[in-house]
Design a protein around this motif. Structure first.
Motif, PDB file in Angstrom:
ATOM      1  N   TYR A  96     -34.091 -24.429  19.760  1.00 24.23           N
ATOM      2  CA  TYR A  96     -35.523 -24.155  19.791  1.00 24.23           C
ATOM      3  C   TYR A  96     -36.246 -25.485  19.941  1.00 24.23           C
ATOM      4  N   GLY A  97     -37.322 -25.477  20.716  1.00 28.10           N
ATOM      5  CA  GLY A  97     -38.137 -26.674  20.851  1.00 28.10           C
ATOM      6  C   GLY A  97     -37.643 -27.592  21.956  1.00 28.10           C
ATOM      7  N   HIS A  98     -38.149 -28.827  21.911  1.00 25.93           N
ATOM      8  CA  HIS A  98     -37.865 -29.805  22.960  1.00 25.93           C
ATOM      9  C   HIS A  98     -36.754 -30.758  22.584  1.00 25.93           C
ATOM     10  N   GLY A  99     -36.202 -30.659  21.400  1.00 28.33           N
ATOM     11  CA  GLY A  99     -35.112 -31.527  20.976  1.00 28.33           C
ATOM     12  C   GLY A  99     -34.495 -31.015  19.690  1.00 28.33           C
ATOM     13  N   HIS A 141     -43.463 -30.632  14.060  1.00 31.25           N
ATOM     14  CA  HIS A 141     -44.509 -30.697  15.073  1.00 31.25           C
ATOM     15  C   HIS A 141     -45.028 -32.131  15.103  1.00 31.25           C
ATOM     16  N   TYR A 142     -44.690 -32.844  16.168  1.00 28.50           N
ATOM     17  CA  TYR A 142     -45.028 -34.268  16.262  1.00 28.50           C
ATOM     18  C   TYR A 142     -45.341 -34.604  17.714  1.00 28.50           C
ATOM     19  N   ASN A 143     -46.500 -35.225  17.942  1.00 33.09           N
ATOM     20  CA  ASN A 143     -46.927 -35.645  19.289  1.00 33.09           C
ATOM     21  C   ASN A 143     -46.909 -34.474  20.280  1.00 33.09           C
ATOM     22  N   ASP A 144     -47.457 -33.345  19.874  1.00 34.47           N
ATOM     23  CA  ASP A 144     -47.553 -32.153  20.739  1.00 34.47           C
ATOM     24  C   ASP A 144     -46.186 -31.643  21.173  1.00 34.47           C
ATOM     25  N   ALA A 145     -45.145 -31.979  20.449  1.00 33.70           N
ATOM     26  CA  ALA A 145     -43.793 -31.517  20.767  1.00 33.70           C
ATOM     27  C   ALA A 145     -43.191 -30.845  19.539  1.00 33.70           C
ATOM     28  N   LYS A 146     -42.209 -30.001  19.793  1.00 30.90           N
ATOM     29  CA  LYS A 146     -41.511 -29.281  18.731  1.00 30.90           C
ATOM     30  C   LYS A 146     -40.071 -29.767  18.677  1.00 30.90           C
ATOM     31  N   ILE A 147     -39.697 -30.334  17.540  1.00 30.86           N
ATOM     32  CA  ILE A 147     -38.355 -30.885  17.347  1.00 30.86           C
ATOM     33  C   ILE A 147     -37.662 -30.080  16.258  1.00 30.86           C
ATOM     34  N   GLN A 148     -36.494 -29.540  16.585  1.00 25.47           N
ATOM     35  CA  GLN A 148     -35.723 -28.740  15.629  1.00 25.47           C
ATOM     36  C   GLN A 148     -34.889 -29.662  14.747  1.00 25.47           C
ATOM     37  N   LYS A 326     -39.575 -43.526  14.702  1.00 24.33           N
ATOM     38  CA  LYS A 326     -38.255 -43.970  15.165  1.00 24.33           C
ATOM     39  C   LYS A 326     -37.470 -42.820  15.792  1.00 24.33           C
ATOM     40  N   MET A 327     -37.610 -41.601  15.262  1.00 28.59           N
ATOM     41  CA  MET A 327     -36.963 -40.445  15.866  1.00 28.59           C
ATOM     42  C   MET A 327     -37.489 -40.199  17.268  1.00 28.59           C
ATOM     43  N   TRP A 328     -38.795 -40.303  17.432  1.00 24.76           N
ATOM     44  CA  TRP A 328     -39.407 -40.061  18.745  1.00 24.76           C
ATOM     45  C   TRP A 328     -38.941 -41.101  19.764  1.00 24.76           C
ATOM     46  N   ASP A 329     -38.899 -42.358  19.355  1.00 28.21           N
ATOM     47  CA  ASP A 329     -38.458 -43.412  20.278  1.00 28.21           C
ATOM     48  C   ASP A 329     -36.975 -43.284  20.612  1.00 28.21           C
TER      49      ASP A 329
END
Length: 445
Positions: A96-99, A141-148, A326-329
């Motif tokens: 689910y989500g983008h990552g 929910h971080y930077n308009d993205a959904k991370i599972q 750091k997760m996003w980068d």
């Protein structure tokens, strides 16, 4: 001297009445499981490797032992055949989500508390070990993205051999885009602890084919039907960590007698074995040190300066914002916003791209919207940091960057040859070949 008379058993009678059923059960030979033989072979090879000195003379012998060890571990991780005993249900959940991010660590290091703080999902946390017994998912929910985010049960030493349902936990980690290795800061090297949790977990993950914070070796291998093994390299100065004779011995161990092997970088014996195995997974990993509120300032400073390391405290809620950044980068997510002709860009819901999920070019952006959009594309206008000027016209090969704005212009009948370009855009390990080269007709004789 007292003499005892031997008890004679009549012919045709059984000794069950004399020995009993329990005695027969104890005398019955114990049949070990199928994996016990493989584990014994692995221990024998590891013992022989520890006794062998490392020098130029034993380099080939150690390479053969490492290749045998890799083949046995691959056989150990093979799925159980039909009709065999199963170790239980897996922990796999739908993506689910983008990552996807997986939490891995020893029991009672704060994984469930971290999931609750980051996602708001209620995960049971207690003062005893093995509180979490299954996979609990949550969404960040971080930077308009959904991370599972997946909270996995704690693993122990020997998880790669199946202890504590370690294989199911590691199998879910293989399907993730990023691994957060949650460590107890009070049991780290900075706190002068005897328990090196980081090294133990890294060894367990590498034993099942996971390579953390590494890139795939630049080695080209092509099998042939004849011609022998041709080993060459394009490394300036030649190979320093391995010679051609060792490479030939490792190829013979894998029963590869006819191939073309090209080294584009100076690799080790283990990296060559990874290429021959072909089942390695290369993932990014962040080392999250929890409970830093129990350390001194000097120890926290020493941990935070290490590469790919983040210091947090779930009890005091310290460092959570830095961890998310750091997760996003590390995941390398790219947000691309769409724009219609004559209207303002839509900044509400972006199209999220990533290198590990296809690519970040205009072609992959079109594939996210519709699978036939790339075929009818005339050109695309891009506003952002990836262009030389605002509103630049680009093609399918243009690489997008974070927070770019893209406007698609469709043509009635776009020529596929114009969009294809001179070189093929498919990613292959083969040397670059010109796609529009035409073979000449044979001479008439």
């Amino acid at each position: 001297m007292t003499r005892f008379a031997a008890t004679r058993v009549p012919r045709g009678s059984s000794r069950v009445g004399l020995l009993g059923k329990t005695d027969l059960k104890e005398q019955a030979p114990h049949t070990p499981p199928g994996n016990m033989g493989i584990l014994e072979k692995i221990k024998d090879i590891e013992l022989e490797m520890s006794r062998t000195q490392k020098n130029k003379a034993t380099e080939g012998h150690l390479g053969i032992l490492k290749s045998k060890l890799a083949k046995l571990r691959t056989e150990l991780l093979a799925p159980v055949k039909a009709g065999g005993s199963n170790e239980g249900d897996g922990f796999e959940v739908s993506k689910y989500g983008h990552g996807r991010v997986a939490l891995i660590g020893f029991p009672s290091v704060g994984k469930s508390t971290l999931l609750t703080l980051a996602t708001g999902t209620d995960s049971e946390a207690a003062a005893y070990e093995f509180t979490t017994l299954t996979c609990i998912p949550g969404v960040i929910h971080y930077n308009d993205a959904k991370i599972q985010l997946l909270d996995l049960p704690g693993i122990i030493e020997g998880a790669s051999e199946g202890k504590g349902r370690g294989r199911q936990v590691i199998a879910v980690a293989k399907s993730s885009d990023l691994i957060l290795m949650v460590l107890d800061a009070t049991k780290s090297e900075a706190a002068n602890s005897k328990y090196a949790h980081k090294e133990i977990l890294t060894r367990e993950l590498e034993a099942v084919g996971l390579r953390l914070n590494q890139h795939p070796p630049r080695v080209y291998l092509k099998k042939r039907s004849n011609g022998g093994c041709q080993v060459s390299n394009t490394v300036p100065g030649g190979l320093t960590k391995m010679d051609d004779q060792t490479a030939h011995k490792i190829l013979a161990e894998y029963k590869i007698h006819h191939c073309e092997l090209l080294f584009r970088e100076d690799v080790t014996v283990d990296q060559l074995i990874d290429v021959l195995e072909g089942n390695r997974k290369y993932l990014r990993c962040l080392y999250v040190y929890n409970k830093v509120d129990a350390l001194t300032i000097e120890e926290v400073d020493s941990l935070s300066r290490r590469p790919d390391s983040v210091c947090i405290s779930c009890h005091l809620e310290l460092g959570m914002g830095h961890l998310l950044k750091k997760m996003w980068d590390s995941m390398g997510l790219v947000r691309v916003y769409t724009k219609k002709t004559g209207s303002k860009p839509d900044f509400d819901e972006p199209v999220v791209l990533a290198d590990h999920r296809g690519g970040v070019s205009v072609k992959h952006f079109c594939a996210q919207i519709h699978n036939t959009l790339a075929k009818t594309l005339k050109y695309a206008q891009v506003w952002g940091t990836s262009t030389k000027h605002m509103g630049q016209r680009v093609g399918l090969k243009h690489t997008l960057q974070d927070e770019d704005v893209v406007q698609i212009m469709k043509g009635d009948k776009a020529d596929p040859e114009d969009l294809k370009g001179r070189f093929s855009i498919t990613k292959k390990n083969d040397p670059d070949r010109i796609s529009d080269r035409v073979k000449k007709a044979k001479l008439k004789t």
